[in-house]
Design a protein around this motif. Sequence first.
Motif, mmCIF file in Angstrom:
data_model
loop_
_atom_site.group_PDB
_atom_site.id
_atom_site.type_symbol
_atom_site.label_atom_id
_atom_site.label_comp_id
_atom_site.label_asym_id
_atom_site.label_seq_id
_atom_site.Cartn_x
_atom_site.Cartn_y
_atom_site.Cartn_z
ATOM 1 N N LEU A 55 0.841 -1.197 0.003
ATOM 2 C CA LEU A 55 -0.053 -0.052 -0.053
ATOM 3 C C LEU A 55 0.996 1.149 -0.281
ATOM 4 O O LEU A 55 0.656 2.381 -0.605
ATOM 5 C CB LEU A 55 -0.918 -0.235 1.086
ATOM 6 C CG LEU A 55 -2.157 -0.868 1.346
ATOM 7 C CD1 LEU A 55 -3.103 -0.211 2.168
ATOM 8 C CD2 LEU A 55 -2.777 -1.197 -0.193
ATOM 9 N N ARG A 102 -6.234 6.809 0.859
ATOM 10 C CA ARG A 102 -6.044 5.749 1.683
ATOM 11 C C ARG A 102 -6.377 5.910 3.016
ATOM 12 O O ARG A 102 -6.452 7.099 3.383
ATOM 13 C CB ARG A 102 -4.529 5.099 1.522
ATOM 14 C CG ARG A 102 -3.661 6.290 2.048
ATOM 15 C CD ARG A 102 -2.236 5.374 2.019
ATOM 16 N NE ARG A 102 -2.011 4.463 3.091
ATOM 17 C CZ ARG A 102 -0.986 3.949 3.363
ATOM 18 N NH1 ARG A 102 0.130 4.014 2.730
ATOM 19 N NH2 ARG A 102 -1.188 2.884 4.411
ATOM 20 N N LEU A 157 -7.413 2.727 -0.938
ATOM 21 C CA LEU A 157 -6.699 1.629 -0.199
ATOM 22 C C LEU A 157 -7.150 1.568 1.318
ATOM 23 O O LEU A 157 -7.022 2.644 1.950
ATOM 24 C CB LEU A 157 -5.201 1.983 -0.376
ATOM 25 C CG LEU A 157 -4.720 2.252 -1.693
ATOM 26 C CD1 LEU A 157 -3.361 2.633 -1.882
ATOM 27 C CD2 LEU A 157 -5.170 1.104 -2.853
#
Lengths: 303, 261, 392
Positions: free
Chosen positions: B52, B88, B180
Amino acid sequence: MSYFVTVGVFTAITIIGVLGTFILTGLTGLFSLGQAAFMGLGAYVSALLVVTFHVPFPLAVVLAVLFALGVGYFIGYTTLKIRQDFFALATFGFGEAVRAVMNESVKWTGGAMGFAGVPQLTTPWLAAAALIAAVWLVRNVRYSKFGRDCLAIRTDELAAEVMGINAFDHKLKVFLLGAGLSAFAGALSAFFTTYVEPAMFGWTQSAVWIIMVFFGGRDSLTGAIFGATTLSALPEVLRFASQWRVAIYCLIILLIINFRPAGLFGRWELSFKGLSRRRPPGAGAGKGRRKAVAEKGGADADA
Amino acid sequence: MPEMERAPLLEVKGLCKRFGGVHAVDDFNAVVNRNHLVGIIGPNGAGKTTILNLLSGVYPGNSGQIVFQGQDVAGKRSHQIGRQGMTRTFQNIRLFGDMSVLDNVKIAYSWQAKYGMLQAMLGLRGVSQTEREVEGRALHWLERVGLAEHRADMAGSLPYGLQRRVELARALAGEPKLLLLDEPAAGLNPAEVQEFIALVSGLFSELDLSIILIEHRMEVVMRLCHWIYVQDFGRTIGQGTPEQIRRDPVVIKAYLGEEFE
Amino acid sequence: MRKSLALFLVVAMLVPVMALTAGCSGGSKEILIGNIQDLTGPNKAFGVAMTNAAQMYIEKLNAAGGIGGKQLRMISYDTKSDVNEAINAYNRLIDQDKVLAVLGPPIANMGIALAPISVTKKVPIIGLFMDEKATTDAKTGQPFTYMFLAQNSAGTQARIMASYAINELKLKKFAVLYNQQNAYSVSLAEPFIAYVTAHGGTVVDKETFLTADKDYKTQLTKIKKAQPEAIYMPTYPQEIPLSLQQAYELGIKATILGDNSYIPFATASNTDPKAAEGVYFPYGVDPADAKLQQFATDYKAKWGIAAIAQSYSGWDAFGALADAIKRAYAANKKVTPDMVAAEMNKTKDYAGYQGALTISPDTHRPVGLPMVILQIKGGKPTTLTQYKEPTQ
């Protein structure tokens, strides 16, 4: 000009400088020990332009601020990429270098003897107007997206970056704002005291501004202004204490920082629409500071 | 299922990352199509969060391509990737604790707000108009995750479960194409986990959105994801639908254990 | 919470106002003199010396009945080496305390900064700010009406040293080493060079250093190569032992000429006695003078610290001011700042420790005030002669 007016003008000039430090150090968390050097640039450049080159005063002030912005762009561009603790050292180095140049270029600046014979053009009314304008500008920035971005970058630069904020670009803008305000304060001060010398613009002056911001509360514009006002006036108030007043002054600051780590005002802001409209509920001044923010640097805990 | 007419939203090819001598991510390949929910699972230290971090530009990889919406974003900085539509959340929640919940979400709009420093300083009319728009949009996301009444609270003073939702709202406010989520259910109690699953599947069906999810709770992954990658010591040891993963003997041996058989 | 904060605000705003206005009493039964000095900070020693000497003068004067039946009282404000503080203190002394006159600091920069302010505030400042810019308006060439210098200016001190070296020591080839960041150092070096070149001497090398420097060997090596007969080193207390020591270590044989800070710093314990041997320098007072030694004893007894140059010249400055007040009172039966300024201009042959102090109305600085030339012999400063600024 009477004593009160003089103290008032000095205080107004200090507040203008502190406003830059408020945005830069208070909100964004960048410790610059070179802010006073920008004040020095503003003072010397405007004084030189008026006295030596006979440029009209208003134009000279504008040019001095632009000059400081140019220098600030160069310094900011080269130092803001490095780590924040080194940034303080780099700006310290910059500030002392500027002072060395002021001392060395005797032909232009008068060197250590100072630059005398500047006309007194900063009237109390001009100082008051400049103060109001500066507070208004900084207040607008504080309550725009730039104010939010400052806090976001200070709290968690990585999270801010992930949300699309270019932290470097933002810091550079904030640094320039601080440089510009400092230079403006410097120009006003030169044309008020009518005399400038390099000793006025050392890193200790920058440190004093930072102390004023933390004294009032790093998150509060009201606090920064209050801190600057109180700590400018305090040495005058303490005059009766003669040689003890520096010690008393330091003691007061120590007590405040110790017992109110968020500064006198915390995040409280003076507001004309209902006293504390801007204060979020449950976050009294000084309390409700970060509690449960998760530990930093764990982004790759799983690596 | 991978072969579709449209190009995939994200295609990762040969992504590698070493920390010192350790291969945190070793030749990772993945495809995320539009409107898909992809999971990455694996034991601790498998390199999931590193993947990530590489995708979102927290640090650059040593080699490999990250093609996002047709563009290779490998080596780009976080804010550039964020602006391209990939946002994210973090495993250990990275909120701006000193700011209100609403301001946290507003941060997502900073780069889009159409005014500069000078306009802000002078308080021109466009500024307050843009700010009102931003506030409206930010509030919308807070309402969507059910936090509207907490808008004025300091983010840092909220309970853990609510902080997770603030972070989700902030990431959603970036109006991403790809979201994410790094262990978004960690630290939640069983009731909160059920709410979370409902919230994510609801959002997923409403929005034009793909999600990559890292999670330790198998229940969450198995119920939400369409496709799962299993990582171990930096390598992909298996991939497939939840049903396939459940039956993969390699995966069971390395990670899932007996209980999922 | 909110209320207590608001209350705090109000109190915090009120306290300064009350404290600021507190000093407004100023009864007419006494004569108030202001005193602006560095009582803290790096130049504290000078400020304390002047304050102590002035206090002794006041006690003596008050014991003898004061002036016109009124007692004198001095109000001292600290300036902690900050020019803005000096401006605030001066304004406060006038607006709040209503002083008649001000005893100024021995710091050139403060004098220069206060000079233009004194034009509008119209209260005289008598001080030891050596730089001529503090007493002469550079724009008009005229003296500042309310600024008075009570010791020889930097220019005069430098010219006395230069003239003595050329006319008495018969030296011709000079080098100069000084601190370019220090106002005191610069204001001595420049007139020295000007005088030497105008009177048949040559300056074969001019070297500068910075306040932070501790090593002057590079500069001294260049000076050595230029082979001067004498080196003028007008430097600050902490730099004097270092520069002497390093010149000695480099084997420089040229005569060394110093300034009036060489007592006591040239013979400091960290200097090799041989390094300072033979050094010439001018000094404001004659240490061998019996009257002076009596004062030094009294001073030590009262304050517990030794008198320094600024104690003697501070006494002279305050004495000349007190005399001017006395004359003004005798002539008018009352006294105003303008009268004091007018009488300061008439100061003639005031018998001070520095000699007969006469202030020129054209420059507001002393004329014909001698200095004493000393030489370090056997590790001790030894008086050679009195010497005045040459008139040509």
